[in-house]
Scaffold this motif. Structure first.
Motif, mmCIF file in Angstrom:
data_model
loop_
_atom_site.group_PDB
_atom_site.id
_atom_site.type_symbol
_atom_site.label_atom_id
_atom_site.label_comp_id
_atom_site.label_asym_id
_atom_site.label_seq_id
_atom_site.Cartn_x
_atom_site.Cartn_y
_atom_site.Cartn_z
ATOM 1 N N UNK A 45 25.369 64.789 -0.958
ATOM 2 C CA UNK A 45 24.725 65.372 -0.300
ATOM 3 C C UNK A 45 24.231 65.403 0.508
ATOM 4 N N UNK A 46 24.070 64.980 2.169
ATOM 5 C CA UNK A 46 23.284 64.324 3.431
ATOM 6 C C UNK A 46 22.243 63.611 3.334
ATOM 7 N N UNK A 47 20.902 64.856 2.445
ATOM 8 C CA UNK A 47 20.016 64.216 2.076
ATOM 9 C C UNK A 47 20.184 63.346 1.724
ATOM 10 N N UNK A 48 20.935 63.092 -0.021
ATOM 11 C CA UNK A 48 20.545 62.211 -0.855
ATOM 12 C C UNK A 48 21.134 60.827 -0.117
ATOM 13 N N UNK A 49 22.466 61.157 0.219
ATOM 14 C CA UNK A 49 23.050 59.650 1.180
ATOM 15 C C UNK A 49 21.748 58.830 1.886
ATOM 16 N N UNK A 50 21.548 59.655 2.789
ATOM 17 C CA UNK A 50 20.558 59.556 3.667
ATOM 18 C C UNK A 50 19.393 58.938 2.977
ATOM 19 N N UNK A 51 18.668 59.368 1.397
ATOM 20 C CA UNK A 51 17.735 58.404 0.889
ATOM 21 C C UNK A 51 17.686 57.683 0.445
ATOM 22 N N UNK A 52 19.305 57.231 -0.230
ATOM 23 C CA UNK A 52 19.587 55.783 -1.452
ATOM 24 C C UNK A 52 20.464 54.888 0.236
ATOM 25 N N UNK A 53 20.559 55.593 1.417
ATOM 26 C CA UNK A 53 20.732 54.457 2.708
ATOM 27 C C UNK A 53 19.717 53.858 3.216
ATOM 28 N N UNK A 54 18.527 54.635 2.909
ATOM 29 C CA UNK A 54 17.459 53.421 3.371
ATOM 30 C C UNK A 54 16.801 53.286 2.876
ATOM 31 N N UNK A 55 17.159 53.224 1.604
ATOM 32 C CA UNK A 55 16.566 51.999 0.318
ATOM 33 C C UNK A 55 17.219 50.347 0.589
ATOM 34 N N UNK A 56 18.044 50.570 1.685
ATOM 35 C CA UNK A 56 18.862 49.533 2.191
ATOM 36 C C UNK A 56 18.195 48.917 3.476
ATOM 37 N N UNK A 57 17.789 47.481 2.425
ATOM 38 C CA UNK A 57 17.231 46.658 3.872
ATOM 39 C C UNK A 57 18.298 45.908 4.488
ATOM 40 N N UNK A 58 18.638 46.302 5.729
ATOM 41 C CA UNK A 58 19.616 45.603 6.670
ATOM 42 C C UNK A 58 19.232 44.763 6.918
#
Length: 58
Positions: A45-58
């Protein structure tokens, strides 16, 4: 191309055991390639995607 394949494999494995995929992403999500992470998260779901993408340090 390899990153897409690995992400797809992770996504498919997550269909069998979502909690195990989340544990794996908690551990390695911040260091895996962006493409791999995106493919692995496709079915979440959208919230889970956002959480895991926020872990990424770009």
């Amino acid at each position: 191309m390899i990153n897409k394949a690995v992400g797809s494999w992770l996504r498919e494995a997550g269909k069998k055991d979502e909690n195990r995929l989340k544990q794996f992403l908690d551990k390695f999500g911040a260091i895996m390639p962006r493409v791999t992470l995106r493919y692995a998260l496709e079915k979440f779901d959208k919230d889970t995607k956002e959480y895991y993408m926020s872990l990424k340090k770009f």
